[in-house]
Each structure stands twice: as C-alpha cells, then as structure tokens.
Write a protein that holds these residues in place. Structure first.
Motif, PDB file in Angstrom:
ATOM      1  N   LYS A 232      50.258 -16.570  40.284  1.00  0.00           N
ATOM      2  CA  LYS A 232      50.509 -15.772  41.480  1.00  0.00           C
ATOM      3  C   LYS A 232      50.333 -14.295  41.164  1.00  0.00           C
ATOM      4  CE  LYS A 232      51.642 -19.431  43.756  1.00  0.00           C
ATOM      5  NZ  LYS A 232      50.702 -20.012  44.679  1.00  0.00           N
ATOM      6  N   LYS A 233      49.975 -13.524  42.170  1.00  0.00           N
ATOM      7  CA  LYS A 233      49.851 -12.074  42.051  1.00  0.00           C
ATOM      8  C   LYS A 233      51.165 -11.458  42.505  1.00  0.00           C
ATOM      9  CE  LYS A 233      46.334  -8.872  42.597  1.00  0.00           C
ATOM     10  NZ  LYS A 233      45.328  -8.193  43.329  1.00  0.00           N
ATOM     11  N   VAL A 234      51.812 -10.686  41.616  1.00  0.00           N
ATOM     12  CA  VAL A 234      53.160 -10.191  41.871  1.00  0.00           C
ATOM     13  C   VAL A 234      53.218  -8.673  41.706  1.00  0.00           C
ATOM     14  CG1 VAL A 234      55.586 -10.334  41.146  1.00  0.00           C
ATOM     15  CG2 VAL A 234      54.123 -12.365  41.009  1.00  0.00           C
ATOM     16  N   LEU A 235      53.949  -8.030  42.614  1.00  0.00           N
ATOM     17  CA  LEU A 235      54.280  -6.614  42.499  1.00  0.00           C
ATOM     18  C   LEU A 235      55.794  -6.498  42.489  1.00  0.00           C
ATOM     19  CD1 LEU A 235      53.658  -3.544  42.560  1.00  0.00           C
ATOM     20  CD2 LEU A 235      53.586  -3.726  45.069  1.00  0.00           C
ATOM     21  N   LEU A 236      56.336  -5.805  41.500  1.00  0.00           N
ATOM     22  CA  LEU A 236      57.769  -5.568  41.373  1.00  0.00           C
ATOM     23  C   LEU A 236      58.027  -4.087  41.626  1.00  0.00           C
ATOM     24  CD1 LEU A 236      60.695  -6.195  40.551  1.00  0.00           C
ATOM     25  CD2 LEU A 236      59.945  -6.082  38.163  1.00  0.00           C
ATOM     26  N   ILE A 237      58.884  -3.798  42.610  1.00  0.00           N
ATOM     27  CA  ILE A 237      59.192  -2.409  42.952  1.00  0.00           C
ATOM     28  C   ILE A 237      60.651  -2.137  42.640  1.00  0.00           C
ATOM     29  CG2 ILE A 237      59.221  -0.664  44.771  1.00  0.00           C
ATOM     30  CD1 ILE A 237      57.117  -2.348  46.261  1.00  0.00           C
ATOM     31  N   ASP A 238      60.893  -1.215  41.717  1.00  0.00           N
ATOM     32  CA  ASP A 238      62.249  -0.803  41.349  1.00  0.00           C
ATOM     33  C   ASP A 238      62.685   0.270  42.346  1.00  0.00           C
ATOM     34  OD1 ASP A 238      64.594   0.072  40.186  1.00  0.00           O
ATOM     35  OD2 ASP A 238      63.767   0.179  38.161  1.00  0.00           O
TER      36      ASP A 238
ATOM     37  N   THR B 153      48.950  -7.580  51.663  1.00  0.00           N
ATOM     38  CA  THR B 153      47.704  -8.352  51.752  1.00  0.00           C
ATOM     39  C   THR B 153      47.066  -8.551  50.383  1.00  0.00           C
ATOM     40  OG1 THR B 153      46.335  -6.390  52.160  1.00  0.00           O
ATOM     41  CG2 THR B 153      47.270  -7.501  54.098  1.00  0.00           C
ATOM     42  N   GLU B 154      47.542  -7.829  49.377  1.00  0.00           N
ATOM     43  CA  GLU B 154      46.949  -7.887  48.041  1.00  0.00           C
ATOM     44  C   GLU B 154      47.734  -8.755  47.054  1.00  0.00           C
ATOM     45  OE1 GLU B 154      46.417  -3.883  46.662  1.00  0.00           O
ATOM     46  OE2 GLU B 154      45.425  -3.282  48.520  1.00  0.00           O
ATOM     47  N   TYR B 155      49.007  -9.024  47.353  1.00  0.00           N
ATOM     48  CA  TYR B 155      49.870  -9.756  46.431  1.00  0.00           C
ATOM     49  C   TYR B 155      50.391 -11.026  47.091  1.00  0.00           C
ATOM     50  CZ  TYR B 155      49.730  -5.596  43.564  1.00  0.00           C
ATOM     51  OH  TYR B 155      49.291  -4.556  42.796  1.00  0.00           O
ATOM     52  N   ASP B 156      50.815 -11.971  46.249  1.00  0.00           N
ATOM     53  CA  ASP B 156      51.465 -13.189  46.747  1.00  0.00           C
ATOM     54  C   ASP B 156      52.965 -12.977  46.923  1.00  0.00           C
ATOM     55  OD1 ASP B 156      49.075 -14.798  46.678  1.00  0.00           O
ATOM     56  OD2 ASP B 156      49.278 -14.827  44.492  1.00  0.00           O
ATOM     57  N   TYR B 157      53.559 -12.190  46.031  1.00  0.00           N
ATOM     58  CA  TYR B 157      54.989 -11.910  46.073  1.00  0.00           C
ATOM     59  C   TYR B 157      55.215 -10.431  45.786  1.00  0.00           C
ATOM     60  CZ  TYR B 157      55.839 -16.919  45.834  1.00  0.00           C
ATOM     61  OH  TYR B 157      55.864 -18.254  46.097  1.00  0.00           O
ATOM     62  N   ILE B 158      56.152  -9.849  46.514  1.00  0.00           N
ATOM     63  CA  ILE B 158      56.602  -8.490  46.230  1.00  0.00           C
ATOM     64  C   ILE B 158      58.113  -8.551  46.078  1.00  0.00           C
ATOM     65  CG2 ILE B 158      56.799  -6.106  47.030  1.00  0.00           C
ATOM     66  CD1 ILE B 158      54.175  -6.542  48.582  1.00  0.00           C
ATOM     67  N   PHE B 159      58.591  -8.154  44.900  1.00  0.00           N
ATOM     68  CA  PHE B 159      60.016  -8.119  44.619  1.00  0.00           C
ATOM     69  C   PHE B 159      60.524  -6.683  44.747  1.00  0.00           C
ATOM     70  CE2 PHE B 159      59.116 -12.131  42.660  1.00  0.00           C
ATOM     71  CZ  PHE B 159      60.305 -12.845  42.752  1.00  0.00           C
ATOM     72  N   PHE B 160      61.663  -6.524  45.416  1.00  0.00           N
ATOM     73  CA  PHE B 160      62.379  -5.257  45.440  1.00  0.00           C
ATOM     74  C   PHE B 160      63.607  -5.416  44.561  1.00  0.00           C
ATOM     75  CE2 PHE B 160      60.202  -5.008  49.573  1.00  0.00           C
ATOM     76  CZ  PHE B 160      59.657  -3.743  49.494  1.00  0.00           C
ATOM     77  N   ASP B 161      63.681  -4.649  43.482  1.00  0.00           N
ATOM     78  CA  ASP B 161      64.869  -4.606  42.636  1.00  0.00           C
ATOM     79  C   ASP B 161      65.687  -3.428  43.143  1.00  0.00           C
ATOM     80  OD1 ASP B 161      66.731  -4.814  40.598  1.00  0.00           O
ATOM     81  OD2 ASP B 161      65.498  -3.704  39.171  1.00  0.00           O
ATOM     82  N   ILE B 162      66.792  -3.730  43.834  1.00  0.00           N
ATOM     83  CA  ILE B 162      67.526  -2.713  44.570  1.00  0.00           C
ATOM     84  C   ILE B 162      68.764  -2.291  43.799  1.00  0.00           C
ATOM     85  CG2 ILE B 162      68.739  -2.241  46.733  1.00  0.00           C
ATOM     86  CD1 ILE B 162      66.860  -4.320  48.017  1.00  0.00           C
ATOM     87  N   GLY B 163      68.943  -0.986  43.699  1.00  0.00           N
ATOM     88  CA  GLY B 163      70.102  -0.453  42.990  1.00  0.00           C
ATOM     89  C   GLY B 163      71.381  -0.610  43.785  1.00  0.00           C
ATOM     90  N   ALA B 164      72.504  -0.583  43.086  1.00  0.00           N
ATOM     91  CA  ALA B 164      73.814  -0.662  43.732  1.00  0.00           C
ATOM     92  C   ALA B 164      74.094   0.651  44.454  1.00  0.00           C
ATOM     93  CB  ALA B 164      74.883  -0.930  42.682  1.00  0.00           C
ATOM     94  N   GLY B 165      74.954   0.601  45.467  1.00  0.00           N
ATOM     95  CA  GLY B 165      75.344   1.813  46.187  1.00  0.00           C
ATOM     96  C   GLY B 165      74.229   2.362  47.044  1.00  0.00           C
ATOM     97  N   LEU B 166      73.698   1.547  47.897  1.00  0.00           N
ATOM     98  CA  LEU B 166      72.559   1.936  48.722  1.00  0.00           C
ATOM     99  C   LEU B 166      72.902   2.985  49.767  1.00  0.00           C
ATOM    100  CD1 LEU B 166      71.195  -1.612  49.568  1.00  0.00           C
ATOM    101  CD2 LEU B 166      70.329  -0.030  47.878  1.00  0.00           C
ATOM    102  N   GLN B 167      71.924   3.864  50.018  1.00  0.00           N
ATOM    103  CA  GLN B 167      72.028   4.767  51.150  1.00  0.00           C
ATOM    104  C   GLN B 167      71.723   3.988  52.423  1.00  0.00           C
ATOM    105  OE1 GLN B 167      69.111   7.788  49.846  1.00  0.00           O
ATOM    106  NE2 GLN B 167      70.645   9.240  50.555  1.00  0.00           N
ATOM    107  N   LYS B 168      72.234   4.457  53.542  1.00  0.00           N
ATOM    108  CA  LYS B 168      72.032   3.795  54.833  1.00  0.00           C
ATOM    109  C   LYS B 168      70.536   3.651  55.138  1.00  0.00           C
ATOM    110  CE  LYS B 168      73.131   4.566  59.665  1.00  0.00           C
ATOM    111  NZ  LYS B 168      73.823   5.443  60.588  1.00  0.00           N
ATOM    112  N   GLN B 169      69.744   4.708  54.924  1.00  0.00           N
ATOM    113  CA  GLN B 169      68.304   4.665  55.207  1.00  0.00           C
ATOM    114  C   GLN B 169      67.601   3.623  54.357  1.00  0.00           C
ATOM    115  OE1 GLN B 169      67.190   8.783  54.508  1.00  0.00           O
ATOM    116  NE2 GLN B 169      66.256   8.792  56.536  1.00  0.00           N
TER     117      GLN B 169
END
Length: 159
Positions: free
Chosen positions: A51-57, A130-146
C-alpha cells in the motif's frame, strides 16, 4: 430480468476510477501513550502489504515521528501553515519508503491557523488523497479547537 450484480460492478468500477485514500487519526488526550509508535508501525505494515502510505505528524510542539524513525526532517507541517510550502515540498521519505511529514519538535509558540491557511492545507490534502492508499494523522495531545475541527472534517476513522 436484469443482472442484479450489474449495479455493483458499475459502482466498483467507478470506485476504482475515483480512488481516495482512507484517512486514519491516532488520537489520545494524554501524551506518551504510544500514538506515534502505533502510527509508524501501522504505516510500515501497510507498506509491506504494497500500500502507498503517507504519515502526517500533526503535533506542532512535540512532534517525534522523524525522531522515532531515526531521521531529521528538513521541513515540517508548520512550514505548510506558515510559509505555504506544499505537501510535495515537505514530504520526507523514511524506512520502507514511508512518506511522512514531520510535526516539528520544540516549537514554543502556538500559532493561530487562519482560514486561508486551512484552505491551503485542504487543497494539498485533496491532492494527497488521490495519490495514497492510506493517510495517517498522528495527533498530539492537547489539541487546539481549530486543529480538532481540521481532523474531524478530513478523517474517516478516529481511534
């Protein structure tokens, strides 16, 4: 009598022509529980399956995906929001050809994301799905509302 599977075959063909990545956010309200490790390991396992994967921190203050991969990113997701760098400009390649975007570490000033910058992010994201099969968002603790709104608008599965 018409072929009952004809509609299903047609829909399957349309789905193949309109490929969109599955987006997955790894979230916890607490830091240090293994979100980044889970994101990285799931991404690498999917890569091994072809699979084609993009991981976004998306942790702007304590991003550590690049550190856990043993790498040092030249650019981060902050460059997209502050300087309008494109995904293509900030994507790094890690082990097993993992495409990832670093969140940056040690950023002390939390910045407010204006609508035009969010719109730019969404433009970049729409191209990536359209370019990847999976996109992961690694989300930090204490998120801002936006930031929370951004994840909920673009993510199909919350863990």
């Amino acid at each position: 009598m018409s072929d009952q599977a004809a509609k299903l075959r047609k829909q399957l063909l349309e789905d193949e022509n309109n490929h969109r990545a599955k987006t997955i956010s790894v979230v916890s309200g607490k830091g240090g529980v293994g979100k980044s490790n889970i994101s990285i390991n799931l991404s690498i396992e999917l890569l091994k399956l072809g699979k084609k994967v993009l991981l976004i921190d998306m942790d702007f203050g304590m991003g550590n995906v690049d550190v856990l991969l043993g790498l040092q990113a030249k650019r981060t997701i902050v460059d997209l929001f502050q300087h309008y760098d494109t995904f293509q400009e900030i994507i790094e390649i890690g082990p097993h050809h993992l495409a990832y975007i670093s969140g940056g570490s040690g950023l002390t000033n939390i910045f407010s994301i204006k609508q035009d910058r969010l719109d730019f992010f969404f433009e970049q994201f729409e191209q990536a799905v359209t370019e990847y099969d999976y996109i992961f968002f690694d989300i930090g603790a204490g998120l801002q509302k936006q930031i929370c709104r951004l994840y909920l608008q673009q993510t199909s599965v919350l863990l």
